[in-house]
Enzyme design. Structure first.
Site, short mmCIF file in Angstrom:
data_model
loop_
_atom_site.label_atom_id
_atom_site.label_comp_id
_atom_site.label_asym_id
_atom_site.label_seq_id
_atom_site.Cartn_x
_atom_site.Cartn_y
_atom_site.Cartn_z
N ASN A 10 18.19 0.08 -34.68
CA ASN A 10 16.75 -0.14 -34.68
C ASN A 10 16.13 0.93 -33.77
OD1 ASN A 10 14.14 -1.01 -34.37
ND2 ASN A 10 14.65 -2.94 -33.36
N LYS A 12 13.03 1.54 -33.24
CA LYS A 12 11.77 1.12 -32.60
C LYS A 12 10.73 2.23 -32.68
CE LYS A 12 14.46 -2.06 -29.87
NZ LYS A 12 14.65 -2.87 -28.69
N HIS A 96 11.66 -9.50 -35.24
CA HIS A 96 12.25 -8.98 -34.01
C HIS A 96 11.49 -9.57 -32.81
CE1 HIS A 96 13.33 -6.23 -30.78
NE2 HIS A 96 14.42 -5.97 -31.49
N GLU A 98 10.38 -8.34 -30.20
CA GLU A 98 9.23 -7.55 -29.75
C GLU A 98 8.00 -7.83 -30.62
OE1 GLU A 98 11.26 -3.79 -29.66
OE2 GLU A 98 12.43 -4.52 -27.96
N GLU A 168 19.68 -12.22 -31.31
CA GLU A 168 19.34 -11.28 -30.25
C GLU A 168 18.69 -12.03 -29.08
OE1 GLU A 168 18.88 -7.02 -31.74
OE2 GLU A 168 16.97 -7.98 -32.03
N GLY A 174 17.46 -4.40 -24.35
CA GLY A 174 16.98 -3.28 -23.54
C GLY A 174 17.19 -3.47 -22.04
N SER A 214 21.69 -4.96 -25.96
CA SER A 214 22.50 -4.10 -25.08
C SER A 214 23.92 -3.85 -25.60
CB SER A 214 22.54 -4.67 -23.66
OG SER A 214 21.24 -4.68 -23.10
N GLY A 235 19.72 -1.15 -30.39
CA GLY A 235 18.48 -0.45 -30.10
C GLY A 235 18.77 0.88 -29.41
P1 PGA Z 1 18.97 -2.81 -27.28
O1 PGA Z 1 17.97 -3.40 -28.39
O2 PGA Z 1 20.27 -2.49 -27.98
O3 PGA Z 1 18.28 -1.61 -26.73
O4 PGA Z 1 19.16 -3.90 -26.27
C1 PGA Z 1 18.43 -4.24 -29.42
C2 PGA Z 1 17.29 -4.59 -30.36
O5 PGA Z 1 16.15 -4.71 -29.90
O6 PGA Z 1 17.51 -4.76 -31.57
#
Ligand code: PGA
Length: 252
Positions: A10, A12, A96, A98, A168, A174, A214, A235
């Site tokens: 992803n 983003k 997601h 976010e 998730e 993140g 992560s 991500g």
């Molecule tokens: P991250 O994000 O791997 O940076 O933790 C995962 C995601 O938001 O799908």
């Protein structure tokens, strides 16, 4: 029933069109001899057609990060499932955290988006996960139950054949702090039993459940070794082709 693992990136709101194409091309050249794993990247809407064209015929598949549930209309700034499908994309990430956190997406809206993706022939990746407070208050299962049940409300079994679920935990996204093997195992086992309860055991055993939060080259092997984990939604560590390929090659 064997479930082919899916490793999805992803991207983003990162990378301009040319930057996205450069990374996608590099990734495609690195995974020309990868077997037994599906690979997907989700660049921004703007980069979708460019990236899709640049990896055509390679093992790298494309997804969008969001969609609007209407087919078309006066919805300034929005993009429909048909428009995404026309770029050559195969997947779409829906719900997601976010989007839920910063753009107020509710389970009811997520459900409309899932239905619209299915109608257009896109494979929806439904994201669910609890916040740190919800976990501390021991509400994880309750939250996931609602997100899955309401997110898929009114969907028939035949419609959901391409559904992918992604667990998730919001506190792991993140932050560099991935969920532990035990935590992931517990939730994934629960999600699979929930799919069985809501739909059928056949459906539950066929549906891929990804883990996200992560994921890095250092922890991917342990996470992918968990029984009910069928892939990863990545991500930060998917933005660099050299790093992402190490995640894709978790089994080597
Ligand atoms: P991250 O994000 O791997 O940076 O933790 C995962 C995601 O938001 O799908």
């Amino acid at each position: 029933m064997s479930r082919i693992p899916l490793i999805a990136g992803n991207w983003k709101m990162y990378k301009t069109g040319p930057e996205a194409v450069e990374t996608a091309r590099k990734l495609a050249s690195l995974c020309s001899d990868i077997h037994g794993v599906e690979i997907m990247i989700a660049p921004t809407f703007l980069s979708l057609p460019l990236v899709a064209a640049s990896v055509e015929g390679t093992p790298v598949k494309i997804g969008a990060q969001n969609l609007h549930f209407e087919k078309q209309g006066a919805f300034t700034g929005e993009v429909s499932a048909d428009m995404i499908k026309a770029t050559g994309a195969e997947y779409v990430i829906i719900g997601h955290s976010e989007r839920r956190q910063y753009f107020g997406e509710t389970d009811a809206l997520v459900c409309k988006k899932i239905k619209s993706a299915i109608r257009a022939g896109l494979k929806p990746v439904l994201c669910v996960g609890e916040t740190e407070t919800q976990r501390d208050e021991e509400k994880t299962i309750l939250v996931l139950d609602k997100q899955v049940s309401d997110g898929l409300k009114g969907c028939g079994l035949d419609e959901l054949k391409d559904l992918i679920l992604a667990y998730e935990p919001v506190w792991a996204i993140g932050t560099g702090k991935s969920a532990s093997v035990d935590q992931v195992q517990q939730v994934h086992t629960y999600l699979r039993s929930l799919l069985e309860q809501l739909f059928s055991s056949e459906f539950s055993s066929q549906t891929r459940i990804l883990y996200g939060g992560s994921v890095k080259p250092e922890n991917v092997k342990a996470l992918m070794g968990i029984e009910d984990v069928d892939g990863a939604l990545v991500g930060g560590a998917s933005l660099d082709a050299g790093t992402f390929i190490k995640i894709i090659e978790y089994n080597r």
